[in-house]
Design a protein around this motif. Structure first.
Motif, PDB file in Angstrom:
ATOM      1  N   GLN A 178       0.842  -1.202   0.000  1.00  0.00           N
ATOM      2  CA  GLN A 178       0.000   0.000   0.000  1.00  0.00           C
ATOM      3  C   GLN A 178       0.880   1.256   0.000  1.00  0.00           C
ATOM      4  N   PRO A 179       1.658   1.492  -1.056  1.00  0.00           N
ATOM      5  CA  PRO A 179       2.525   2.690  -1.053  1.00  0.00           C
ATOM      6  C   PRO A 179       1.733   3.992  -1.078  1.00  0.00           C
ATOM      7  N   ILE A 180       0.611   4.012  -1.826  1.00  0.00           N
ATOM      8  CA  ILE A 180      -0.217   5.226  -1.866  1.00  0.00           C
ATOM      9  C   ILE A 180      -0.838   5.481  -0.497  1.00  0.00           C
ATOM     10  N   GLY A 181      -1.342   4.408   0.132  1.00  0.00           N
ATOM     11  CA  GLY A 181      -1.916   4.549   1.469  1.00  0.00           C
ATOM     12  C   GLY A 181      -0.893   5.011   2.487  1.00  0.00           C
ATOM     13  N   PHE A 182       0.345   4.529   2.350  1.00  0.00           N
ATOM     14  CA  PHE A 182       1.401   4.937   3.283  1.00  0.00           C
ATOM     15  C   PHE A 182       1.671   6.435   3.172  1.00  0.00           C
ATOM     16  N   ILE A 183       1.763   6.952   1.954  1.00  0.00           N
ATOM     17  CA  ILE A 183       2.039   8.383   1.762  1.00  0.00           C
ATOM     18  C   ILE A 183       0.889   9.225   2.308  1.00  0.00           C
ATOM     19  N   ILE A 184      -0.353   8.806   2.022  1.00  0.00           N
ATOM     20  CA  ILE A 184      -1.516   9.554   2.521  1.00  0.00           C
ATOM     21  C   ILE A 184      -1.583   9.486   4.042  1.00  0.00           C
ATOM     22  N   PHE A 185      -1.316   8.300   4.601  1.00  0.00           N
ATOM     23  CA  PHE A 185      -1.332   8.148   6.055  1.00  0.00           C
ATOM     24  C   PHE A 185      -0.256   9.022   6.690  1.00  0.00           C
ATOM     25  N   LEU A 186       0.923   9.088   6.076  1.00  0.00           N
ATOM     26  CA  LEU A 186       2.003   9.919   6.611  1.00  0.00           C
ATOM     27  C   LEU A 186       1.615  11.391   6.616  1.00  0.00           C
ATOM     28  N   ILE A 187       1.075  11.877   5.492  1.00  0.00           N
ATOM     29  CA  ILE A 187       0.689  13.294   5.413  1.00  0.00           C
ATOM     30  C   ILE A 187      -0.440  13.589   6.397  1.00  0.00           C
ATOM     31  N   SER A 188      -1.431  12.699   6.468  1.00  0.00           N
ATOM     32  CA  SER A 188      -2.571  12.932   7.362  1.00  0.00           C
ATOM     33  C   SER A 188      -2.159  12.882   8.828  1.00  0.00           C
ATOM     34  N   SER A 189      -1.242  11.968   9.171  1.00  0.00           N
ATOM     35  CA  SER A 189      -0.792  11.901  10.567  1.00  0.00           C
ATOM     36  C   SER A 189       0.010  13.134  10.953  1.00  0.00           C
ATOM     37  N   LEU A 190       0.803  13.689  10.011  1.00  0.00           N
ATOM     38  CA  LEU A 190       1.510  14.947  10.298  1.00  0.00           C
ATOM     39  C   LEU A 190       0.518  16.084  10.536  1.00  0.00           C
ATOM     40  N   ALA A 191      -0.561  16.109   9.732  1.00  0.00           N
ATOM     41  CA  ALA A 191      -1.581  17.143   9.924  1.00  0.00           C
ATOM     42  C   ALA A 191      -2.326  16.946  11.238  1.00  0.00           C
ATOM     43  N   GLU A 192      -2.592  15.680  11.606  1.00  0.00           N
ATOM     44  CA  GLU A 192      -3.276  15.410  12.880  1.00  0.00           C
ATOM     45  C   GLU A 192      -2.413  15.828  14.065  1.00  0.00           C
ATOM     46  N   CYS A 193      -1.099  15.662  13.934  1.00  0.00           N
ATOM     47  CA  CYS A 193      -0.182  16.046  15.018  1.00  0.00           C
ATOM     48  C   CYS A 193       0.162  17.527  15.002  1.00  0.00           C
ATOM     49  N   GLU A 194      -0.348  18.249  13.973  1.00  0.00           N
ATOM     50  CA  GLU A 194      -0.089  19.688  13.826  1.00  0.00           C
ATOM     51  C   GLU A 194       1.403  19.983  13.742  1.00  0.00           C
ATOM     52  N   ARG A 195       2.094  19.151  12.982  1.00  0.00           N
ATOM     53  CA  ARG A 195       3.517  19.357  12.750  1.00  0.00           C
ATOM     54  C   ARG A 195       3.704  20.167  11.470  1.00  0.00           C
ATOM     55  N   LEU A 196       4.798  20.908  11.409  1.00  0.00           N
ATOM     56  CA  LEU A 196       5.112  21.623  10.179  1.00  0.00           C
ATOM     57  C   LEU A 196       5.185  20.637   9.018  1.00  0.00           C
ATOM     58  N   PRO A 197       4.670  20.977   7.850  1.00  0.00           N
ATOM     59  CA  PRO A 197       4.120  22.281   7.443  1.00  0.00           C
ATOM     60  C   PRO A 197       2.630  22.460   7.718  1.00  0.00           C
ATOM     61  N   PHE A 198       2.083  21.739   8.706  1.00  0.00           N
ATOM     62  CA  PHE A 198       0.640  21.794   8.988  1.00  0.00           C
ATOM     63  C   PHE A 198       0.345  22.363  10.381  1.00  0.00           C
ATOM     64  N   ASP A 199       1.195  23.222  10.906  1.00  0.00           N
ATOM     65  CA  ASP A 199       0.973  23.760  12.252  1.00  0.00           C
ATOM     66  C   ASP A 199       0.203  25.076  12.202  1.00  0.00           C
ATOM     67  N   LEU A 200      -0.845  25.123  11.394  1.00  0.00           N
ATOM     68  CA  LEU A 200      -1.650  26.346  11.241  1.00  0.00           C
ATOM     69  C   LEU A 200      -2.368  26.762  12.524  1.00  0.00           C
ATOM     70  N   PRO A 201      -2.818  25.827  13.409  1.00  0.00           N
ATOM     71  CA  PRO A 201      -3.507  26.277  14.626  1.00  0.00           C
ATOM     72  C   PRO A 201      -2.635  27.091  15.571  1.00  0.00           C
ATOM     73  N   GLU A 202      -1.323  27.034  15.425  1.00  0.00           N
ATOM     74  CA  GLU A 202      -0.448  27.792  16.325  1.00  0.00           C
ATOM     75  C   GLU A 202       0.606  28.570  15.543  1.00  0.00           C
ATOM     76  N   ALA A 203       0.237  29.005  14.328  1.00  0.00           N
ATOM     77  CA  ALA A 203       1.180  29.735  13.485  1.00  0.00           C
ATOM     78  C   ALA A 203       1.552  31.060  14.146  1.00  0.00           C
ATOM     79  N   GLU A 204       2.833  31.197  14.531  1.00  0.00           N
ATOM     80  CA  GLU A 204       3.230  32.369  15.319  1.00  0.00           C
ATOM     81  C   GLU A 204       3.210  33.657  14.490  1.00  0.00           C
ATOM     82  N   GLU A 205       3.379  33.569  13.152  1.00  0.00           N
ATOM     83  CA  GLU A 205       3.345  34.790  12.335  1.00  0.00           C
ATOM     84  C   GLU A 205       1.935  35.352  12.213  1.00  0.00           C
ATOM     85  N   GLU A 206       0.920  34.519  12.412  1.00  0.00           N
ATOM     86  CA  GLU A 206      -0.461  34.945  12.216  1.00  0.00           C
ATOM     87  C   GLU A 206      -1.248  35.040  13.517  1.00  0.00           C
ATOM     88  N   LEU A 207      -1.034  34.085  14.435  1.00  0.00           N
ATOM     89  CA  LEU A 207      -1.907  33.960  15.613  1.00  0.00           C
ATOM     90  C   LEU A 207      -1.144  34.055  16.937  1.00  0.00           C
TER      91      LEU A 207
END
Length: 368
Positions: free
Chosen positions: A216-245
Motif C-alpha cells: 500500500q505505497p499510496i496509502g502509506f504516503i496519505i497516512f504519513l501526510i494525514s498523521s503529520l496534519a493530525e499532530c499539527e507538525r510543520l508544514p501543517f501547524d496552522l492552529p499555532e502559526a506564530e506569524e499569524e496567531l
C-alpha cells in the motif's frame, strides 16, 4: 486493672491460638498490600514508559534540529543534554498559572487536560508485541482514530475559554484541520484491516517484502501526510502559526497548562509513529529471523520475557527511526496557508484515498 488481671490477659495473648490469629491477620494485610501493588504496576508502567518515550523524542528533535541548522544543541543538562526536557518541565511546573480575567475559567482549565487524556487513552490499543497490548480489540485502530479526534475539542475549548481572538481562531483551525485529515486517515486504515495484531501477523508471512509499505505505497504516503496534519507538525501547524496567531490556542496559557499542550503534541507524534510502524512497517517483525537467538543462547521461548522484550525493542526502534521523517520535515518544508491545507485534504487526499480503497477492494474480490 489489677496485677492478677494483667497476668491473665498476658497468658491469653501468649497462647498459640491467639498468636496464630495475629500472624494470619498480618499475612492477610501483607497479601492485600501485595495485591494493591500488583494492580498499580500495570497502570504506572505504561505511563512511565510513555513519559520516557516523550523525553527521548524531545531530545532527538533538539539534537537533529541542531544538526540540520549546524548549531550546538542542548549539552549542559545531563550528559549530551538528555535531561534538558526534564529541566524545562520542572521550570513550567513551578511557574504561575495565569487565568484571563474575562475568559471562561472552566473551559480554559479543562481544555489542556482533555487534549492530553484523549491521547493517553489511545495508547491502550497500541500493540508492542503479540502478547504486549493493554486492550486487544477488533477495531483497535478505529478506536485510536475516534479517541484522537477528541483532542481538537479540548483545543477548541481552550481557544474559546481564553476570550482571545487569536486563541479562538487557533481552536477553530485545529477543529477544521482534524476533520479534514481524519477522513483520508480512516480510509487508509480501511484499506488494510482494523485489528492491529492481525495486521502485523499478515505482514510477517513474507518478511521484509511483506510489509504494507510495499503493498500500500499510496496509502502509506496519505497516512504519513494525514498523521503529520493530525499532530499539527510543520508544514501543517496552522492552529499555532506564530506569524499569524501569536501562539494560537496556547496564547493565554502559562505554567503547567502550557506544558500539557507541549506534552500532548509529542504524545500524539509518538502514537502516530507507533501506528505507522504497526500498519506499514511490519510492527515487531523483521526480515532477519531472530528466532535463532533463542537457539544460540539455549533459551526456550516458553519461559521468561525474552521474546516480548525483543519484540518491544524492535517496535520502538522502528518507531524512532521513522521519527526522523517528521523531525526533518519540520526544518525542510515551509508552512502552508489555511486554504492550501484544506484544499490538500479535501480535493487531493480524500479522492486519492477513496480510489486506493476501491482499488484494494477490487483486487481482493478478484483474488477470491
Amino acid at each position: 486493672m489489677s496485677l492478677w488481671e494483667k497476668l491473665i490477659v498476658k497468658m491469653i495473648i501468649d497462647t498459640p491460638e491467639v498468636q496464630d490469629i495475629n500472624s494470619f491477620s498480618r499475612f492477610e494485610f501483607l497479601k492485600e498490600i501485595y495485591g494493591i501493588i500488583w494492580t498499580l504496576i500495570p497502570i504506572f508502567t505504561p505511563v512511565l514508559g510513555i513519559t520516557i518515550g516523550v523525553l527521548v523524542i524531545v531530545w532527538l528533535e533538539r539534537e537533529i534540529s541542531a544538526g540540520i541548522q549546524q548549531r550546538i544543541g542542548p549539552e549542559y543538562a545531563g550528559p549530551l543534554g538528555v535531561l534538558q526536557a526534564l529541566a524545562d518541565g520542572s521550570k513550567l511546573l513551578f511557574k504561575e498559572n495565569i487565568f484571563p480575567s474575562r475568559g471562561e475559567t472552566l473551559l480554559f482549565s479543562i481544555g489542556p487536560s482533555i487534549a492530553v487524556i484523549s491521547i493517553l487513552v489511545s495508547y491502550s490499543v497500541v500493540p508492542f508485541s503479540s502478547h504486549l497490548v493493554l486492550v486487544d480489540l477488533n477495531i483497535g485502530v478505529f478506536l485510536w482514530i475516534a479517541i484522537s479526534s477528541i483532542a481538537p475539542i479540548g483545543l477548541l475549548m481552550s481557544g474559546y475559554g481564553s476570550n482571545n481572538k487569536y486563541s479562538f481562531l487557533g481552536g477553530l483551525r485545529a477543529a477544521a484541520q482534524s476533520i479534514s485529515y481524519e477522513i483520508p486517515l480512516t480510509l487508509c486504515v480501511l484499506s488494510i484491516s482494523l485489528r492491529a495484531i492481525r495486521i502485523v501477523e499478515a505482514q510477517s508471512k513474507y518478511g521484509f517484502w511483506g510489509w504494507n509499505l510495499w503493498r500500500q505505497p499510496i496509502g502509506f504516503i496519505i497516512f504519513l501526510i494525514s498523521s503529520l496534519a493530525e499532530c499539527e507538525r510543520l508544514p501543517f501547524d496552522l492552529p499555532e502559526a506564530e506569524e499569524e496567531l501569536v501562539a494560537g490556542y496556547q496564547t493565554e496559557y502559562s505554567g503547567i497548562k502550557f506544558g500539557l499542550f507541549y506534552v500532548a503534541s509529542y504524545l500524539n507524534l509518538l502514537v502516530s509513529s507507533l501506528f505507522v510502524t504497526v500498519l506499514y512497517l511490519g510492527g515487531w517483525n523483521i526480515s532477519i529471523p531472530y528466532i535463532f537467538v533463542f537457539d544460540f543462547f539455549e533459551i526456550n521461548k516458553t519461559y521468561g520475557v525474552f521474546e516480548p522484550t525483543i519484540s518491544m525493542f524492535i517496535t520502538l526502534a522502528k518507531t524512532y527511526l521513522f521519527l526522523f521523517i517528521p523531525i526533518t520535515t519540520r526544518w525542510t518544508l515551509p508552512r502552508l496557508r489555511m486554504d492550501q491545507l484544506l484544499n490538500l485534504g479535501w480535493k487531493f487526499l480524500l479522492p486519492i484515498s477513496l480510489g486506493n480503497l476501491l482499488l484494494t477492494t477490487s483486487s481482493q474480490l478478484f483474488s477470491l
